[in-house]
Design a protein around this motif. Structure first.
Motif, PDB file in Angstrom:
ATOM      1  N   LEU A  58     -20.769 -20.969  15.679  1.00 25.92           N
ATOM      2  CA  LEU A  58     -19.673 -21.507  14.866  1.00 25.92           C
ATOM      3  C   LEU A  58     -20.223 -22.085  13.577  1.00 25.92           C
ATOM      4  CD1 LEU A  58     -17.691 -23.528  17.577  1.00 25.92           C
ATOM      5  CD2 LEU A  58     -17.255 -21.203  16.784  1.00 25.92           C
ATOM      6  N   GLY A  59     -19.399 -22.116  12.555  1.00 24.77           N
ATOM      7  CA  GLY A  59     -19.725 -22.810  11.319  1.00 24.77           C
ATOM      8  C   GLY A  59     -19.413 -24.289  11.478  1.00 24.77           C
ATOM      9  N   HIS A  60     -19.897 -25.097  10.537  1.00 25.86           N
ATOM     10  CA  HIS A  60     -19.721 -26.545  10.635  1.00 25.86           C
ATOM     11  C   HIS A  60     -18.244 -26.946  10.687  1.00 25.86           C
ATOM     12  CE1 HIS A  60     -20.594 -30.809  10.176  1.00 25.86           C
ATOM     13  NE2 HIS A  60     -19.558 -30.838   9.344  1.00 25.86           N
ATOM     14  N   SER A  61     -17.430 -26.423   9.771  1.00 31.60           N
ATOM     15  CA  SER A  61     -16.040 -26.907   9.730  1.00 31.60           C
ATOM     16  C   SER A  61     -15.252 -26.467  10.964  1.00 31.60           C
ATOM     17  CB  SER A  61     -15.345 -26.505   8.436  1.00 31.60           C
ATOM     18  OG  SER A  61     -15.068 -25.146   8.397  1.00 31.60           O
ATOM     19  N   ASP A  62     -15.517 -25.278  11.486  1.00 32.85           N
ATOM     20  CA  ASP A  62     -14.834 -24.829  12.703  1.00 32.85           C
ATOM     21  C   ASP A  62     -15.200 -25.742  13.871  1.00 32.85           C
ATOM     22  OD1 ASP A  62     -13.463 -23.435  14.691  1.00 32.85           O
ATOM     23  OD2 ASP A  62     -14.764 -21.674  14.620  1.00 32.85           O
ATOM     24  N   ALA A  63     -16.493 -26.000  14.045  1.00 33.55           N
ATOM     25  CA  ALA A  63     -16.938 -26.880  15.129  1.00 33.55           C
ATOM     26  C   ALA A  63     -16.376 -28.294  14.948  1.00 33.55           C
ATOM     27  CB  ALA A  63     -18.467 -26.915  15.170  1.00 33.55           C
ATOM     28  N   ALA A  64     -16.418 -28.803  13.715  1.00 36.19           N
ATOM     29  CA  ALA A  64     -15.904 -30.146  13.449  1.00 36.19           C
ATOM     30  C   ALA A  64     -14.418 -30.243  13.769  1.00 36.19           C
ATOM     31  CB  ALA A  64     -16.164 -30.523  11.989  1.00 36.19           C
ATOM     32  N   ASN A  65     -13.655 -29.226  13.412  1.00 37.55           N
ATOM     33  CA  ASN A  65     -12.220 -29.232  13.714  1.00 37.55           C
ATOM     34  C   ASN A  65     -11.960 -29.215  15.210  1.00 37.55           C
ATOM     35  OD1 ASN A  65     -11.400 -29.328  11.037  1.00 37.55           O
ATOM     36  ND2 ASN A  65     -11.300 -27.099  10.837  1.00 37.55           N
ATOM     37  N   LEU A  67     -13.989 -30.318  17.608  1.00 38.02           N
ATOM     38  CA  LEU A  67     -14.395 -31.618  18.152  1.00 38.02           C
ATOM     39  C   LEU A  67     -13.384 -32.700  17.793  1.00 38.02           C
ATOM     40  CD1 LEU A  67     -18.191 -31.296  17.353  1.00 38.02           C
ATOM     41  CD2 LEU A  67     -17.184 -31.398  19.654  1.00 38.02           C
ATOM     42  N   ARG A  68     -12.991 -32.743  16.537  1.00 42.18           N
ATOM     43  CA  ARG A  68     -12.010 -33.736  16.080  1.00 42.18           C
ATOM     44  C   ARG A  68     -10.712 -33.604  16.876  1.00 42.18           C
ATOM     45  NH1 ARG A  68     -11.788 -32.158  11.192  1.00 42.18           N
ATOM     46  NH2 ARG A  68     -13.497 -33.439  10.437  1.00 42.18           N
ATOM     47  N   GLY A  69     -10.265 -32.372  17.084  1.00 40.10           N
ATOM     48  CA  GLY A  69      -9.032 -32.126  17.832  1.00 40.10           C
ATOM     49  C   GLY A  69      -9.088 -32.621  19.267  1.00 40.10           C
ATOM     50  N   ALA A  70     -10.299 -32.694  19.823  1.00 40.44           N
ATOM     51  CA  ALA A  70     -10.476 -33.175  21.194  1.00 40.44           C
ATOM     52  C   ALA A  70     -10.787 -34.663  21.254  1.00 40.44           C
ATOM     53  CB  ALA A  70     -11.598 -32.382  21.868  1.00 40.44           C
ATOM     54  N   GLY A  71     -10.859 -35.311  20.099  1.00 40.23           N
ATOM     55  CA  GLY A  71     -11.138 -36.743  20.084  1.00 40.23           C
ATOM     56  C   GLY A  71     -12.605 -37.101  20.129  1.00 40.23           C
ATOM     57  N   VAL A  72     -13.485 -36.141  19.838  1.00 40.58           N
ATOM     58  CA  VAL A  72     -14.921 -36.404  19.792  1.00 40.58           C
ATOM     59  C   VAL A  72     -15.279 -36.705  18.339  1.00 40.58           C
ATOM     60  CG1 VAL A  72     -17.233 -35.468  20.192  1.00 40.58           C
ATOM     61  CG2 VAL A  72     -15.353 -34.839  21.730  1.00 40.58           C
ATOM     62  N   SER A  73     -15.958 -37.823  18.113  1.00 35.87           N
ATOM     63  CA  SER A  73     -16.330 -38.185  16.745  1.00 35.87           C
ATOM     64  C   SER A  73     -17.823 -37.972  16.534  1.00 35.87           C
ATOM     65  CB  SER A  73     -15.942 -39.638  16.460  1.00 35.87           C
ATOM     66  OG  SER A  73     -16.666 -40.509  17.294  1.00 35.87           O
ATOM     67  N   TRP A  74     -18.273 -38.142  15.304  1.00 37.45           N
ATOM     68  CA  TRP A  74     -19.692 -38.027  14.997  1.00 37.45           C
ATOM     69  C   TRP A  74     -20.007 -38.944  13.834  1.00 37.45           C
ATOM     70  CZ3 TRP A  74     -16.053 -34.321  14.474  1.00 37.45           C
ATOM     71  CH2 TRP A  74     -15.737 -33.901  13.199  1.00 37.45           C
ATOM     72  N   THR A  75     -21.285 -39.234  13.715  1.00 36.33           N
ATOM     73  CA  THR A  75     -21.769 -40.063  12.627  1.00 36.33           C
ATOM     74  C   THR A  75     -23.027 -39.425  12.061  1.00 36.33           C
ATOM     75  OG1 THR A  75     -22.386 -42.312  12.009  1.00 36.33           O
ATOM     76  CG2 THR A  75     -23.160 -41.543  14.142  1.00 36.33           C
ATOM     77  N   SER A  76     -23.331 -39.753  10.825  1.00 39.45           N
ATOM     78  CA  SER A  76     -24.509 -39.223  10.156  1.00 39.45           C
ATOM     79  C   SER A  76     -25.159 -40.356   9.392  1.00 39.45           C
ATOM     80  CB  SER A  76     -24.085 -38.103   9.197  1.00 39.45           C
ATOM     81  OG  SER A  76     -25.120 -37.795   8.298  1.00 39.45           O
ATOM     82  N   SER A  77     -26.441 -40.591   9.625  1.00 41.72           N
ATOM     83  CA  SER A  77     -27.118 -41.678   8.913  1.00 41.72           C
ATOM     84  C   SER A  77     -27.118 -41.433   7.410  1.00 41.72           C
ATOM     85  CB  SER A  77     -28.550 -41.865   9.430  1.00 41.72           C
ATOM     86  OG  SER A  77     -29.300 -40.680   9.240  1.00 41.72           O
ATOM     87  N   GLY A  78     -27.072 -40.171   6.998  1.00 40.15           N
ATOM     88  CA  GLY A  78     -27.032 -39.843   5.581  1.00 40.15           C
ATOM     89  C   GLY A  78     -25.636 -39.601   5.047  1.00 40.15           C
ATOM     90  N   GLY A  79     -24.632 -39.667   5.908  1.00 34.58           N
ATOM     91  CA  GLY A  79     -23.257 -39.421   5.490  1.00 34.58           C
ATOM     92  C   GLY A  79     -23.047 -38.000   4.996  1.00 34.58           C
ATOM     93  N   CYS A  80     -23.689 -37.025   5.648  1.00 37.70           N
ATOM     94  CA  CYS A  80     -23.645 -35.646   5.165  1.00 37.70           C
ATOM     95  C   CYS A  80     -23.679 -34.659   6.334  1.00 37.70           C
ATOM     96  CB  CYS A  80     -24.828 -35.390   4.231  1.00 37.70           C
ATOM     97  SG  CYS A  80     -26.426 -35.892   4.940  1.00 37.70           S
ATOM     98  N   SER A  81     -23.544 -33.376   6.018  1.00 46.69           N
ATOM     99  CA  SER A  81     -23.564 -32.344   7.060  1.00 46.69           C
ATOM    100  C   SER A  81     -24.491 -31.180   6.709  1.00 46.69           C
ATOM    101  CB  SER A  81     -22.145 -31.819   7.310  1.00 46.69           C
ATOM    102  OG  SER A  81     -21.626 -31.218   6.136  1.00 46.69           O
ATOM    103  N   PHE A  91     -23.173 -29.173  12.266  1.00 45.48           N
ATOM    104  CA  PHE A  91     -22.781 -28.300  13.375  1.00 45.48           C
ATOM    105  C   PHE A  91     -22.914 -26.837  12.968  1.00 45.48           C
ATOM    106  CE2 PHE A  91     -19.879 -32.077  14.012  1.00 45.48           C
ATOM    107  CZ  PHE A  91     -20.707 -32.686  14.936  1.00 45.48           C
ATOM    108  N   GLU A  92     -23.527 -26.570  11.829  1.00 42.68           N
ATOM    109  CA  GLU A  92     -23.697 -25.198  11.357  1.00 42.68           C
ATOM    110  C   GLU A  92     -24.553 -24.412  12.352  1.00 42.68           C
ATOM    111  OE1 GLU A  92     -22.756 -22.118   9.163  1.00 42.68           O
ATOM    112  OE2 GLU A  92     -22.070 -24.138   8.640  1.00 42.68           O
ATOM    113  N   GLN A  93     -24.054 -23.260  12.794  1.00 47.72           N
ATOM    114  CA  GLN A  93     -24.736 -22.377  13.746  1.00 47.72           C
ATOM    115  C   GLN A  93     -24.836 -22.975  15.155  1.00 47.72           C
ATOM    116  OE1 GLN A  93     -25.767 -19.015  13.198  1.00 47.72           O
ATOM    117  NE2 GLN A  93     -24.290 -19.475  11.584  1.00 47.72           N
ATOM    118  N   ILE A  94     -23.938 -23.885  15.487  1.00 44.64           N
ATOM    119  CA  ILE A  94     -23.893 -24.434  16.847  1.00 44.64           C
ATOM    120  C   ILE A  94     -23.271 -23.394  17.770  1.00 44.64           C
ATOM    121  CG2 ILE A  94     -21.616 -25.544  16.654  1.00 44.64           C
ATOM    122  CD1 ILE A  94     -22.942 -27.972  18.141  1.00 44.64           C
TER     123      ILE A  94
END
Length: 191
Positions: A58-65, A67-81, A91-94
């Protein structure tokens, strides 16, 4: 035999069209042309792994959508993806099964889940690595930790770093590192 070959080619064509339309790629992303032989799907899963199915990326935005839809959150120490920045959470290539595994874990535990590490560079290498889409890191909340240690089987320390490991009934492995749970998803965990 001719009918079976035609069905296989048609299935490959339709499957490729559906995958192309949804933006999902697989280890076998080429679509066979009519009349061309259809090769068996390639796989990046070792024979001793619990699942031998082809890996869907999956690409990052597909995976993020998802996860977000299921109520799973994420954090990034750099505030980036950015996958190539170790301070980001990407989540790129997950693997699709990794995302489904996190969603299954969320539903099974009822806990708030926060991902702290994805497919970005900076993690240990190997076949079943973060970079190859098999792993996620989670914040070790008491809710999540109690669920993992109370539900899954302790299989002892991980060679190399001594992190205690717990194996789910589906074969996924949860290792308690110093400040997070390092989870290896061989499959979706019963989704």
């Amino acid at each position: 035999m001719a009918v079976t070959s035609t069905r296989i080619r048609l299935g490959a064509l339709l499957g490729g069209a559906v995958l192309a339309a949804t933006g999902v790629s697989t280890a076998q992303s080429a679509v066979a042309a009519p009349g061309a032989p259809v090769a068996a799907p390639s796989t990046t899963v070792a024979a001793d792994a619990p699942s031998a199915a082809a890996v869907t990326k999956l690409g990052h935005s597909d995976a993020a959508n998802r996860l977000r839809g299921a109520g799973v959150s994420w954090t990034s120490s750099g505030g980036c993806s950015d996958r190539n920045n170790p301070s980001c959470t990407s989540f790129e290539q997950i693997n699709l099964t990794t995302v489904q595994g996190a969603i299954t874990l969320k539903g099974a535990t009822g806990c708030a889940l926060t991902i702290t590490g994805g497919t970005e560079t900076g993690h240990a290498s190997g076949t079943y690595s973060h970079w190859n889409g098999y792993k996620l890191d989670f914040s070790p909340t008491s809710c999540l930790s109690n669920y993992i240690t109370g539900t899954f089987t302790n299989i002892g320390p991980r060679p190399g770093d001594g992190a205690q490991q717990y194996k789910s009934g589906s074969g996924n492995v949860y290792a308690r590192e110093s400040n997070h749970w390092d989870v290896t998803y061989y499959n979706c965990g019963g989704c």
